[in-house]
Scaffold this active site. Sequence first.
Site, PDB file in Angstrom:
ATOM      1  N   TYR A  51       0.823  -1.206   0.000  1.00 46.63           N
ATOM      2  CA  TYR A  51       0.000   0.000   0.000  1.00 46.63           C
ATOM      3  C   TYR A  51       0.854   1.251   0.000  1.00 46.63           C
ATOM      4  CZ  TYR A  51       0.854   1.116   4.976  1.00 46.63           C
ATOM      5  OH  TYR A  51       1.431   1.478   6.168  1.00 46.63           O
TER       6      TYR A  51
ATOM      7  N   LEU B  25      11.104   1.392   7.003  1.00 47.02           N
ATOM      8  CA  LEU B  25      10.518   1.859   5.746  1.00 47.02           C
ATOM      9  C   LEU B  25      11.240   3.159   5.384  1.00 47.02           C
ATOM     10  CD1 LEU B  25       8.114   1.384   3.725  1.00 47.02           C
ATOM     11  CD2 LEU B  25       7.051   3.292   4.909  1.00 47.02           C
TER      12      LEU B  25
ATOM     13  N   GLU C 277      12.555   2.729  14.003  1.00 42.45           N
ATOM     14  CA  GLU C 277      11.632   3.776  13.548  1.00 42.45           C
ATOM     15  C   GLU C 277      10.414   3.778  14.457  1.00 42.45           C
ATOM     16  OE1 GLU C 277      10.000   2.989   9.631  1.00 42.45           O
ATOM     17  OE2 GLU C 277       9.948   0.840  10.003  1.00 42.45           O
TER      18      GLU C 277
ATOM     19  N   LYS D 291       6.404  -1.866   1.971  1.00 45.89           N
ATOM     20  CA  LYS D 291       5.205  -1.254   2.575  1.00 45.89           C
ATOM     21  C   LYS D 291       4.052  -2.243   2.428  1.00 45.89           C
ATOM     22  CE  LYS D 291       3.238   3.360   3.218  1.00 45.89           C
ATOM     23  NZ  LYS D 291       3.350   3.385   4.666  1.00 45.89           N
TER      24      LYS D 291
HETATM   25  N1  PDD Z   1       3.001   5.286   7.321  1.00 40.87           N
HETATM   26  N2  PDD Z   1       7.666   4.020   8.852  1.00 40.87           N
HETATM   27  C1  PDD Z   1       6.520   3.349   8.935  1.00 40.87           C
HETATM   28  C2  PDD Z   1       6.481   2.056   9.658  1.00 40.87           C
HETATM   29  C3  PDD Z   1       5.362   3.887   8.352  1.00 40.87           C
HETATM   30  O1  PDD Z   1       4.207   3.206   8.429  1.00 40.87           O
HETATM   31  C4  PDD Z   1       5.420   5.155   7.703  1.00 40.87           C
HETATM   32  C5  PDD Z   1       4.237   5.783   7.039  1.00 40.87           C
HETATM   33  C6  PDD Z   1       6.659   5.817   7.644  1.00 40.87           C
HETATM   34  C7  PDD Z   1       6.825   7.132   6.946  1.00 40.87           C
HETATM   35  O2  PDD Z   1       6.762   6.989   5.556  1.00 40.87           O
HETATM   36  P1  PDD Z   1       6.254   8.177   4.631  1.00 40.87           P
HETATM   37  O3  PDD Z   1       7.055   9.361   4.972  1.00 40.87           O
HETATM   38  O4  PDD Z   1       6.508   7.692   3.250  1.00 40.87           O
HETATM   39  O5  PDD Z   1       4.786   8.376   4.933  1.00 40.87           O
HETATM   40  C8  PDD Z   1       7.760   5.211   8.221  1.00 40.87           C
HETATM   41  C9  PDD Z   1       1.823   5.706   6.619  1.00 40.87           C
HETATM   42  C10 PDD Z   1       1.603   7.176   6.616  1.00 40.87           C
HETATM   43  C11 PDD Z   1       0.637   4.913   7.124  1.00 40.87           C
HETATM   44  O6  PDD Z   1       0.799   3.717   7.269  1.00 40.87           O
HETATM   45  O7  PDD Z   1      -0.438   5.474   7.340  1.00 40.87           O
END
Ligand code: PDD
Length: 282
Positions: A30, A199, A175, A143
């Site tokens: 996703y 991620l 993270e 992801k």
């Molecule tokens: N999540 N690390 C994890 C585990 C995440 O789920 C996310 C983002 C990030 C940050 O990634 P980005 O900057 O590309 O949004 C890091 C999204 C927003 C979610 O699951 O809703």
Amino acid sequence: MILVQDQLKDQSEVRIDIEDRGYQFGDGVYEVVRVYNGQYFGMDEHLVRLERSAKEIQMSLPYPIEVLKRRLEILAEANDIEDGHVYLQITRGVAERTHQFPLQPAPLLVAYARKSPRPLSKMKKGVTAITTEDIRWLRCDIKSLNLLGNVLGKQKAMDAKCDESIFIRNEVVTEGSSTNVYIVKNGEIWTHPANNFILNGITRQVILELAKEEGITVHEETFNKNDLMHAEEVIISSTTMEVTPVISIDGKPVSNGIPGKVARTLQEKFNERIAQLQRVKN
Ligand code: PDD
């Protein structure tokens, strides 16, 4: 309206089969992409990551990425999204329930758009966090729809009346449950390298660029819980949280408990990037 494969449909018309592999196995990937002023932020980077995630789980996309990009633009317009986000997922599709891949997979893409305000108050005041063990699998770079480790982590933070869980694996800070994590030490930024343990956030990539533009040294190197607890600043980032300072961890204030200079600088620079979108539009 929601996007199903390459068609916009009314949500009430859409039914997902109980044998969809996303539903049964979390077998899919996703993305969440932010919309500011009616414009997508970092769409190309999100699509690159989506393609990579799909490839890493040996799943093909139902149709080319360029077509998807156009469809997502139509989706945001059709839903009249000025400030909001799009959630998009692709599963390995419907098949009789066996663990191995179906012989003829038919990937299913669904995307929907939602209006959502920027988290301005949290960005201003900062948020609170706890630390917790990183119990996730070893491919956090994908992801994937499988988010149980993240879900349990976030819930633990909620139970502690905090906003985020910061994960620790073998002493190393990886993270957050849905964010990337940074510390500031001697005015320099440290963040976990982009490998299989995190991620590689799109916001993370932007922040590292902004820091370099500002002449702030960035170390994409691991740091431990002790570094975290004694940092000058702690920052989290994501598509939805943008650049947010963390002001307390495990009940202890970060530095003097108020957002720091590096966080503020990155927020200002990030705002400028968002404002650039507006200029492109006009
Ligand atoms: N999540 N690390 C994890 C585990 C995440 O789920 C996310 C983002 C990030 C940050 O990634 P980005 O900057 O590309 O949004 C890091 C999204 C927003 C979610 O699951 O809703």
